[in-house]
Design an enzyme around this catalytic site. Structure first.
Site, PDB file in Angstrom:
ATOM      1  N   CYS A   1      57.077  12.538  51.588  1.00 24.84           N
ATOM      2  CA  CYS A   1      56.680  11.580  52.592  1.00 24.84           C
ATOM      3  C   CYS A   1      56.892  12.253  53.941  1.00 24.84           C
ATOM      4  O   CYS A   1      57.465  13.330  54.024  1.00 24.84           O
ATOM      5  CB  CYS A   1      57.555  10.346  52.499  1.00 24.84           C
ATOM      6  SG  CYS A   1      57.624   9.702  50.841  1.00 24.84           S
TER       7      CYS A   1
ATOM      8  N   ARG B   1      51.423  14.683  54.362  1.00 24.66           N
ATOM      9  CA  ARG B   1      52.546  14.653  53.418  1.00 24.66           C
ATOM     10  C   ARG B   1      52.530  13.397  52.565  1.00 24.66           C
ATOM     11  O   ARG B   1      53.363  13.237  51.664  1.00 24.66           O
ATOM     12  CB  ARG B   1      53.856  14.709  54.184  1.00 24.66           C
ATOM     13  CG  ARG B   1      54.132  16.088  54.702  1.00 24.66           C
ATOM     14  CD  ARG B   1      55.498  16.147  55.281  1.00 24.66           C
ATOM     15  NE  ARG B   1      55.886  17.518  55.425  1.00 24.66           N
ATOM     16  CZ  ARG B   1      56.903  18.063  54.780  1.00 24.66           C
ATOM     17  NH1 ARG B   1      57.624  17.363  53.950  1.00 24.66           N
ATOM     18  NH2 ARG B   1      57.200  19.323  54.968  1.00 24.66           N
TER      19      ARG B   1
ATOM     20  N   TRP C   1      54.174   8.681  50.187  1.00 29.32           N
ATOM     21  CA  TRP C   1      53.457   9.159  49.004  1.00 29.32           C
ATOM     22  C   TRP C   1      54.316   8.699  47.846  1.00 29.32           C
ATOM     23  O   TRP C   1      55.402   9.220  47.626  1.00 29.32           O
ATOM     24  CB  TRP C   1      53.343  10.681  49.051  1.00 29.32           C
ATOM     25  CG  TRP C   1      52.480  11.262  47.982  1.00 29.32           C
ATOM     26  CD1 TRP C   1      51.119  11.390  48.004  1.00 29.32           C
ATOM     27  CD2 TRP C   1      52.919  11.830  46.746  1.00 29.32           C
ATOM     28  NE1 TRP C   1      50.688  11.995  46.856  1.00 29.32           N
ATOM     29  CE2 TRP C   1      51.762  12.279  46.060  1.00 29.32           C
ATOM     30  CE3 TRP C   1      54.156  12.000  46.133  1.00 29.32           C
ATOM     31  CZ2 TRP C   1      51.825  12.874  44.815  1.00 29.32           C
ATOM     32  CZ3 TRP C   1      54.208  12.603  44.891  1.00 29.32           C
ATOM     33  CH2 TRP C   1      53.050  13.027  44.246  1.00 29.32           C
TER      34      TRP C   1
ATOM     35  N   ASN D   1      62.844  10.423  53.105  1.00 29.29           N
ATOM     36  CA  ASN D   1      61.987  11.350  52.365  1.00 29.29           C
ATOM     37  C   ASN D   1      62.870  12.061  51.342  1.00 29.29           C
ATOM     38  O   ASN D   1      63.928  12.584  51.696  1.00 29.29           O
ATOM     39  CB  ASN D   1      61.377  12.378  53.326  1.00 29.29           C
ATOM     40  CG  ASN D   1      60.600  13.449  52.597  1.00 29.29           C
ATOM     41  OD1 ASN D   1      60.019  13.195  51.535  1.00 29.29           O
ATOM     42  ND2 ASN D   1      60.591  14.650  53.143  1.00 29.29           N
ATOM     43  N   GLY D   2      62.453  12.054  50.082  1.00 27.94           N
ATOM     44  CA  GLY D   2      63.245  12.709  49.042  1.00 27.94           C
ATOM     45  C   GLY D   2      63.354  11.805  47.825  1.00 27.94           C
ATOM     46  O   GLY D   2      62.600  10.837  47.698  1.00 27.94           O
TER      47      GLY D   2
ATOM     48  N   GLU E   1      42.806  30.303  41.066  1.00 28.14           N
ATOM     49  CA  GLU E   1      42.879  29.628  42.361  1.00 28.14           C
ATOM     50  C   GLU E   1      41.583  28.852  42.647  1.00 28.14           C
ATOM     51  O   GLU E   1      41.624  27.719  43.138  1.00 28.14           O
ATOM     52  CB  GLU E   1      43.157  30.674  43.459  1.00 28.14           C
ATOM     53  CG  GLU E   1      43.260  30.148  44.857  1.00 28.14           C
ATOM     54  CD  GLU E   1      44.300  29.040  45.073  1.00 28.14           C
ATOM     55  OE1 GLU E   1      45.110  28.788  44.175  1.00 28.14           O
ATOM     56  OE2 GLU E   1      44.251  28.398  46.142  1.00 28.14           O
TER      57      GLU E   1
ATOM     58  N   LYS F   1      41.397  24.739  43.263  1.00 23.86           N
ATOM     59  CA  LYS F   1      40.811  24.093  44.449  1.00 23.86           C
ATOM     60  C   LYS F   1      39.872  22.970  44.028  1.00 23.86           C
ATOM     61  O   LYS F   1      39.901  21.883  44.577  1.00 23.86           O
ATOM     62  CB  LYS F   1      40.018  25.082  45.307  1.00 23.86           C
ATOM     63  CG  LYS F   1      40.779  26.098  46.108  1.00 23.86           C
ATOM     64  CD  LYS F   1      41.704  25.537  47.158  1.00 23.86           C
ATOM     65  CE  LYS F   1      43.055  25.323  46.570  1.00 23.86           C
ATOM     66  NZ  LYS F   1      44.196  25.920  47.086  1.00 23.86           N
TER      67      LYS F   1
ATOM     68  N   GLU G   1      41.756  19.982  42.581  1.00 22.49           N
ATOM     69  CA  GLU G   1      42.509  19.244  43.597  1.00 22.49           C
ATOM     70  C   GLU G   1      41.651  18.318  44.434  1.00 22.49           C
ATOM     71  O   GLU G   1      41.989  17.165  44.619  1.00 22.49           O
ATOM     72  CB  GLU G   1      43.091  20.249  44.607  1.00 22.49           C
ATOM     73  CG  GLU G   1      44.378  20.861  44.259  1.00 22.49           C
ATOM     74  CD  GLU G   1      44.852  21.727  45.415  1.00 22.49           C
ATOM     75  OE1 GLU G   1      44.237  22.784  45.669  1.00 22.49           O
ATOM     76  OE2 GLU G   1      45.812  21.346  46.076  1.00 22.49           O
TER      77      GLU G   1
ATOM     78  N   HIS H   1      38.730  33.890  22.740  1.00 28.10           N
ATOM     79  CA  HIS H   1      39.869  33.529  21.885  1.00 28.10           C
ATOM     80  C   HIS H   1      40.077  32.018  21.813  1.00 28.10           C
ATOM     81  O   HIS H   1      41.167  31.571  21.457  1.00 28.10           O
ATOM     82  CB  HIS H   1      41.136  34.235  22.378  1.00 28.10           C
ATOM     83  CG  HIS H   1      41.047  35.722  22.262  1.00 28.10           C
ATOM     84  ND1 HIS H   1      41.006  36.371  21.054  1.00 28.10           N
ATOM     85  CD2 HIS H   1      40.940  36.677  23.220  1.00 28.10           C
ATOM     86  CE1 HIS H   1      40.894  37.679  21.260  1.00 28.10           C
ATOM     87  NE2 HIS H   1      40.852  37.882  22.564  1.00 28.10           N
TER      88      HIS H   1
ATOM     89  N   LYS I   1      50.844  17.403  50.596  1.00 30.97           N
ATOM     90  CA  LYS I   1      51.253  18.771  50.866  1.00 30.97           C
ATOM     91  C   LYS I   1      52.778  18.857  50.855  1.00 30.97           C
ATOM     92  O   LYS I   1      53.453  17.901  51.208  1.00 30.97           O
ATOM     93  CB  LYS I   1      50.740  19.193  52.246  1.00 30.97           C
ATOM     94  CG  LYS I   1      50.709  20.696  52.397  1.00 30.97           C
ATOM     95  CD  LYS I   1      49.644  21.124  53.359  1.00 30.97           C
ATOM     96  CE  LYS I   1      49.527  22.615  53.416  1.00 30.97           C
ATOM     97  NZ  LYS I   1      48.594  23.132  52.420  1.00 30.97           N
TER      98      LYS I   1
HETATM   99  C1  F6R Z   1      47.250  23.935  46.279  1.00 31.76           C
HETATM  100  C2  F6R Z   1      48.513  23.660  46.881  1.00 31.76           C
HETATM  101  C3  F6R Z   1      49.727  23.603  46.025  1.00 31.76           C
HETATM  102  C4  F6R Z   1      50.826  24.455  46.679  1.00 31.76           C
HETATM  103  C5  F6R Z   1      52.154  24.310  45.900  1.00 31.76           C
HETATM  104  C6  F6R Z   1      53.236  25.184  46.500  1.00 31.76           C
HETATM  105  O1  F6R Z   1      46.215  23.932  47.193  1.00 31.76           O
HETATM  106  O2  F6R Z   1      48.590  23.489  48.061  1.00 31.76           O
HETATM  107  O3  F6R Z   1      49.467  24.037  44.736  1.00 31.76           O
HETATM  108  O4  F6R Z   1      50.415  25.774  46.697  1.00 31.76           O
HETATM  109  O5  F6R Z   1      52.559  22.984  45.941  1.00 31.76           O
HETATM  110  O6  F6R Z   1      53.454  24.887  47.833  1.00 31.76           O
HETATM  111  P1  F6R Z   1      54.218  25.896  48.779  1.00 31.76           P
HETATM  112  O7  F6R Z   1      53.377  27.101  48.917  1.00 31.76           O
HETATM  113  O8  F6R Z   1      54.375  25.153  50.078  1.00 31.76           O
HETATM  114  O9  F6R Z   1      55.524  26.196  48.121  1.00 31.76           O
END
Ligand code: F6R
Length: 586
Positions: A2, A27, A72, A96-97, A463, A467, A470, A486, A581
């Protein structure tokens, strides 16, 4: 995950707190709430949905004190009742936590609970302790002691900002494991879960402090006092706020698109600044470690896969890559002279921090590649390499990933005495400019994706698939091309799009074999390569560069494709459902 914000500022506190919440919305954005002092009264306003809903509800309020929260949901659904601030008779808190022992604590509190959250227990526990400490006559001291007692009873992670009705001209903040930054200004002081929340206020805010675990901050309009876990007054070292790239959308429709377009600038800046003394020391020592383990989560883990590729290639030594969430629970095999290298954009990911703590206990040296100066990871690692991607606020990591790869490439090059490639920023720019959606429109309705590649291209494939998952909510798999046959090949049919990343000449033919296999099953194919392979399927032709740095480049069209897919399907790529994030909880 959050975002929390608190401030003491003449007349403008509520306004500033809402402004800070908007900066923190990445967040969490399923509900938001604020408490502010209006005259003698503390108003609490909550709203389900985005911060903009809350802003409308609050309107223009004159207030000197405010605390706010964007949520969140982890414990309890996104409802008005579960929304912060949470209250008891005297305490109003935002948190937050995760409070791991909230059930146990709840069972010892007689006051009635109204929400499903773990956070409410903090307000109730503060109240209980405040009652029990009635022998302390000074209110400020009584509040501080209640916080101290409460912190000693909580288990888990928290960053808390509170107002106490008995002393409503101050706010108090305390933390354990979750980040909390205090900002000092002239006649105004602020606190937030993220340094980026202070953007736009930079002219007024002069100094920034990162609270240590169990520190407490007592904040008023004029003053900030820091305390340690025994309530001794302490000084905290100032941290520098990195010069951020502007957080507004500028001319872009979304932050994600803006951040992808910032990749060239981020590369330039990272390349220029990363070689600090830690970088130099680490690159000198790198060859001598008996074991190197890279840890990270999500996108950072994928950067780690590239790290394995480049370090093994340049240093000729074994490197392992582990998901931080697995590393922390696996059997620990201690080894002398080991390096654990963590990759984390935010520097706050709980699993990654926990992995580093374990590595330290095992006696390993630790290093971090992070984008956030002063983040928690920078304070626990022996070596810190900072990427300079600038603030990344869209949930999907884009420019930070490219900079992580660049940092790994530069580290491997320096450690092995190889020359670092020039003009990478320009090549990235060319890649962005040459991307055309026109050619890819036919793929915007596909519902089944496979991204394939070999060696470092397999990291890019993972990756690219992440994307799309997500931000576009479509099923996509990132795979090593050689593994298709396989098992996964059975899923490939005429409804599938296989995106093949081919940037390494030594395995070009091998990846093309996989392309032929999927074509034979009727799948559509899109090739991403610097080699002209249009005869094999549709192609995104990349500018040529040294093969080792191609993963910096080849991921860009995949990020752009995911962005456009999401946007074209009416989604908001900046705020994907269920995600936020910086995952600061386990
Ligand atoms: C994907 C994404 C997440 C972060 C993961 C690690 O787009 O953003 O998969 O990469 O949560 O986050 P950090 O790099 O902040 O430790």
């Amino acid at each position: 995950m959050c975002g929390i914000y608190g401030c003491c500022q003449r007349a403008k506190a509520a306004k500033s707190a809402l402004c800070g919440l908007e900066k923190l919305e990445y967040r969490g954005y399923d509900s938001a709430g604020i408490a502010f002092l209006e005259g003698e009264k503390i108003e609490i306003i909550k709203s389900v949905g985005k911060v903009s809903n809350l802003k409308i509800k609050v309107g223009e309020k004159v207030s000197n004190i405010a605390i706010a929260h964007t949520r969140w949901a982890t414990h309890g659904r996104a409802t008005a009742l579960n929304c912060h601030p949470h209250t008891s008779e005297n305490f109003i808190i935002v948190h937050n936590g995760i409070i791991e022992n909230f059930k146990e604590l709840k069972s010892n509190i007689s006051e009635k609970f109204y929400s499903e959250t773990d956070s409410e227990v903090i307000a109730k526990l503060l109240e209980k302790n405040f009652d029990e400490l009635s022998e302390i006559s000074d209110i400020n001291e009584r509040i501080l002691n209640s916080i101290l007692k409460t912190q000693n009873q909580l288990i888990g992670s928290w960053a808390v900002i509170l107002i106490c009705r008995k002393n409503p001209l101050k706010i108090y903040a305390f933390k354990n494991k979750s980040p909390l930054i205090v900002a000092r200004g002239k006649g105004e002081n602020h606190v937030a879960s993220d340094i980026n929340a202070f953007e736009k206020r930079e002219k007024n805010l002069l100094k920034y402090y990162n609270l240590n675990n169990r520190n407490i901050a007592e904040i008023s309009q004029e003053n900030i006092i820091f305390y340690d876990e025994k309530l001794n007054k302490i000084e905290i070292k100032e941290i520098k706020k990195q010069c951020e790239i502007c957080q507004e959308n500028c001319n872009y429709k979304h932050k994600m698109l803006k951040e992808i377009n910032e990749i060239p600038k981020a590369i330039y800046s990272t390349k220029k600044h990363i070689k600090n003394s830690d970088f130099k020391k680490l690159s000198k020592k790198l060859k001598n470690y008996s074991k190197i383990t890279i840890v990270g989560c999500g996108t950072a883990y994928h950067a780690g896969l590239y790290g394995k590729f480049i370090l093994e290639k340049y240093l000729n030594k074994n490197v392992s890559v582990e998901l931080a969430s697995e590393f922390r629970y696996k059997t620990q095999i201690k080894e002398k002279n080991e390096l654990v290298l963590a990759i984390s954009q935010s520097g706050e990911t709980a699993d990654t921090l926990a992995a580093i703590e374990i590595a330290r206990k095992n006696g390993a040296e630790t290093a971090a590649i992070t984008n956030v100066c002063g983040s928690s990871i920078t304070r626990i690692c022996d070596y810190v390499l900072q990427t300079r991607a600038g603030a990344e606020v869209a949930v999907a990591a884009t420019k930070s990933y490219v900079c992580q790869i660049l940092a790994l490439y530069m580290l491997a090059s320096s450690a092995s005495g190889k020359r670092i490639s020039r003009g990478i920023d320009k090549i990235a720019n060319k890649t962005i400019l040459s991307f055309s959606l026109e050619n890819l429109k036919e793929f915007l309705g596909v519902k089944k994706f496979f991204f394939v590649g070999r060696l470092c291209d397999s990291a890019t494939a993972s990756e690219g698939a992440l994307k799309l998952k997500e931000i576009a909510y479509v099923h996509s798999e990132g795979y090593s091309a050689g593994e298709l046959k396989h098992g996964t090949l059975s899923l490939v049919d005429e409804n599938s799009l296989v995106i093949a990343i081919i940037t390494q000449s030594n395995i070009l033919d091998k990846t093309l074999n996989a392309v032929h296999e999927v074509k034979a099953r009727g799948a559509k194919v899109l090739i991403v390569s610097q080699f002209e392979l249009a005869g094999e399927g549709k192609e995104i032709l990349l500018p040529a560069a040294k093969e080792e740095i191609m993963p910096l480049i080849s991921v860009i069209p995949l990020q752009l494709f995911a962005y456009h897919y999401s946007e074209n399907n009416g989604l908001n790529p900046d705020m994907p459902r269920n995600l936020a994030k910086s995952v600061t909880v386990e």
